[in-house]
Design an enzyme around this catalytic site. Structure first.
Site, PDB file in Angstrom:
ATOM      1  N   LYS A 109       0.819  -1.215   0.000  1.00  0.00           N
ATOM      2  CA  LYS A 109       0.000   0.000   0.000  1.00  0.00           C
ATOM      3  C   LYS A 109       0.852   1.263   0.000  1.00  0.00           C
ATOM      4  CE  LYS A 109      -4.340  -1.891   1.601  1.00  0.00           C
ATOM      5  NZ  LYS A 109      -5.384  -1.998   2.609  1.00  0.00           N
ATOM      6  N   LYS A 190      -5.243 -11.141  -4.693  1.00  0.00           N
ATOM      7  CA  LYS A 190      -6.512 -11.333  -3.982  1.00  0.00           C
ATOM      8  C   LYS A 190      -7.568 -10.309  -4.397  1.00  0.00           C
ATOM      9  CE  LYS A 190      -6.401  -8.385   0.041  1.00  0.00           C
ATOM     10  NZ  LYS A 190      -7.383  -8.081   1.037  1.00  0.00           N
ATOM     11  N   LYS A 193     -10.933  -4.650  -1.918  1.00  0.00           N
ATOM     12  CA  LYS A 193     -11.799  -3.469  -2.007  1.00  0.00           C
ATOM     13  C   LYS A 193     -11.090  -2.315  -2.681  1.00  0.00           C
ATOM     14  CE  LYS A 193     -12.859  -3.595   2.490  1.00  0.00           C
ATOM     15  NZ  LYS A 193     -13.599  -3.674   3.766  1.00  0.00           N
TER      16      LYS A 193
HETATM   17  P1  ATP Z   1      -8.200  -3.913   1.047  1.00  0.00           P
HETATM   18  O1  ATP Z   1      -7.829  -4.952   0.034  1.00  0.00           O
HETATM   19  O2  ATP Z   1      -8.670  -2.654   0.449  1.00  0.00           O
HETATM   20  O3  ATP Z   1      -7.191  -3.769   2.110  1.00  0.00           O
HETATM   21  P2  ATP Z   1      -9.945  -5.897   1.950  1.00  0.00           P
HETATM   22  O4  ATP Z   1     -10.736  -6.222   0.725  1.00  0.00           O
HETATM   23  O5  ATP Z   1      -8.794  -6.777   2.332  1.00  0.00           O
HETATM   24  O6  ATP Z   1      -9.476  -4.423   1.810  1.00  0.00           O
HETATM   25  P3  ATP Z   1     -10.665  -5.708   4.752  1.00  0.00           P
HETATM   26  O7  ATP Z   1     -11.651  -4.849   5.414  1.00  0.00           O
HETATM   27  O8  ATP Z   1      -9.266  -5.314   4.895  1.00  0.00           O
HETATM   28  O9  ATP Z   1     -10.966  -5.808   3.179  1.00  0.00           O
HETATM   29  O10 ATP Z   1     -10.884  -7.214   5.198  1.00  0.00           O
HETATM   30  C1  ATP Z   1     -11.914  -7.697   6.033  1.00  0.00           C
HETATM   31  C2  ATP Z   1     -11.823  -9.193   6.164  1.00  0.00           C
HETATM   32  O11 ATP Z   1     -12.005  -9.812   4.881  1.00  0.00           O
HETATM   33  C3  ATP Z   1     -10.466  -9.714   6.671  1.00  0.00           C
HETATM   34  O12 ATP Z   1     -10.678 -10.777   7.574  1.00  0.00           O
HETATM   35  C4  ATP Z   1      -9.770 -10.204   5.426  1.00  0.00           C
HETATM   36  O13 ATP Z   1      -8.843 -11.240   5.691  1.00  0.00           O
HETATM   37  C5  ATP Z   1     -10.942 -10.726   4.626  1.00  0.00           C
HETATM   38  N1  ATP Z   1     -10.642 -10.690   3.187  1.00  0.00           N
HETATM   39  C6  ATP Z   1     -10.360  -9.579   2.454  1.00  0.00           C
HETATM   40  N2  ATP Z   1     -10.147  -9.895   1.168  1.00  0.00           N
HETATM   41  C7  ATP Z   1     -10.280 -11.248   1.082  1.00  0.00           C
HETATM   42  C8  ATP Z   1     -10.191 -12.190   0.006  1.00  0.00           C
HETATM   43  N3  ATP Z   1      -9.905 -11.792  -1.215  1.00  0.00           N
HETATM   44  N4  ATP Z   1     -10.403 -13.486   0.286  1.00  0.00           N
HETATM   45  C9  ATP Z   1     -10.703 -13.917   1.536  1.00  0.00           C
HETATM   46  N5  ATP Z   1     -10.810 -13.082   2.585  1.00  0.00           N
HETATM   47  C10 ATP Z   1     -10.598 -11.763   2.379  1.00  0.00           C
END
Ligand code: ATP
Ligand code: LTN
Length: 322
Positions: A109, A190, A193
């Site tokens: 990031k 992955k 968001k």
């Molecule tokens: P960003 O990628 O913008 O950091 P994010 O999509 O990872 O955001 P978070 O709010 O950081 O979203 O994550 C919330 C929960 O969702 C965490 O437990 C994280 O491990 C899980 N998570 C996020 N993305 C994934 C994914 N692609 N697959 C499985 N679990 C996920």
């Protein structure tokens, strides 16, 4: 068993969040479960104040719509409980610059953002504070948070050794399938968001036609054989993993039932649409009653504060404050 987990109210929730985290939260919820919309964490990246406010309420509604029951577990907003920010300062004086700058998420990031915020570096310390304040045994999260959980354990152990037994050492709990849902357009990374393109992620609020389109356009390969194989077939394996996350069946046995990618994609679209339908309907219903949502998180903050404050005071005293 004390459980804690959190989610950032930044960007709309996607099926990676649902399968990796929220579905497990719902499954294990009980009177000892604390779930938190971590709005302080969302400040580490650029976000408009109005948007943050709006999304915090959206997230509360989405979590309830996904099946969290405020009569069973505690649901609250991080900034409403002062101990999180207070504990974070104490633990910033226990964590080291070296261990924080080695975090994959920080490296990724910070490289994408010029003049990135110090909060992006200290992010895992705030996360450790969240977890340790609740004397948490288990933290249900997706695979990408494993490294942050390791640092939490190191910080807690170091604190206990230096200042006396204060914290419970927590562990991460990953779901059997869907712990790492990949981007539909770039299956080497992955679903995220903040990074994924609109076609790369399926949102909980997507309309059925959008879900169908995104699955149809998901990147696969050209050899035509339906087989669960992350090395050779990351795009297809991701679809099988998503299928498995929603249906509970193993990816291998799903693969055995299909000969053509197109058929697998059509059935997966139906499964995802059906699984999300009830959540979306309930979300819209809850969102029409903002006062009801406020009342739920206000009660949640009171319950959370009652647990977190004594732990904060214990840590502060152990360090020589007061
Ligand atoms: P960003 O990628 O913008 O950091 P994010 O999509 O990872 O955001 P978070 O709010 O950081 O979203 O994550 C919330 C929960 O969702 C965490 O437990 C994280 O491990 C899980 N998570 C996020 N993305 C994934 C994914 N692609 N697959 C499985 N679990 C996920
Ligand atoms: N960093 C997590 C969100 C988060 C969290 C937590 C998860 C903040 N505090 C405490 C579990 C426990 C993420 O998913 N990006």
């Amino acid at each position: 068993m004390r459980v804690f987990s959190g989610i950032q109210p930044s960007g709309a929730m996607h099926i990676g969040n649902y399968l990796g985290a929220i579905k497990q939260w719902v499954k294990v919820q009980g009177p000892e479960s604390f779930y938190c919309v971590v709005d302080l964490h969302a400040l580490t990246l650029q976000i408009e104040p109005g948007e943050l406010r709006e999304q915090t309420t959206d997230y509360v509604a989405s979590l309830l719509a996904s099946g969290l029951d405020p009569d069973v577990c505690t649901l609250f907003v991080q900034s409403h409980v002062a101990s999180h920010a207070q504990m974070s300062w104490l633990l910033e004086c226990v964590a080291t610059y070296g261990e924080l700058s080695r975090m994959t998420q920080f490296k990724e990031k910070s490289s994408r953002q010029e003049g990135h915020r110090v909060g992006l570096l200290t992010y895992p310390v705030l996360m450790a504070s969240d977890i340790l304040l609740y004397e948490t045994a288990e933290v249900p999260v997706g695979d990408d948070q494993r490294q942050h959980l390791e640092v939490t354990r190191e910080i807690a152990t170091r604190f206990n050794n230096r200042y006396g037994e204060t914290f419970v050492i927590p562990k991460a709990v990953l779901p059997p399938s869907g712990a790492r849902v990949m981007d539909l357009q770039e299956p080497s990374r992955k679903m995220s968001k903040s990074v994924s393109s609109p076609l790369g992620k399926i949102l909980l609020t997507d309309e059925p036609a959008e879900i169908e389109k995104k699955i149809k356009k998901a990147v696969t390969d050209t050899d035509g054989e339906v087989r669960f194989d992350w090395e050779q077939k990351p795009g297809l394996s991701n679809l099988l993993e998503i299928y498995s996350g929603f249906s509970g069946e193993s990816p291998e046995s799903i693969a055995a039932r299909y000969e053509r990618y197109g058929d697998l994609k059509s059935d997966l679209a139906i499964l995802v649409v059906e699984s999300l339908r009830a959540i979306t309907e309930r979300y819209h219903e809850l969102r029409r009653d903002p006062a009801g949502l406020d009342a739920i998180v206000s009660l949640g903050s009171q319950k959370a504060s009652a647990v977190a404050e004594p732990v904060y005071l214990r840590a502060a005293k152990a360090m020589g404050l007061f």
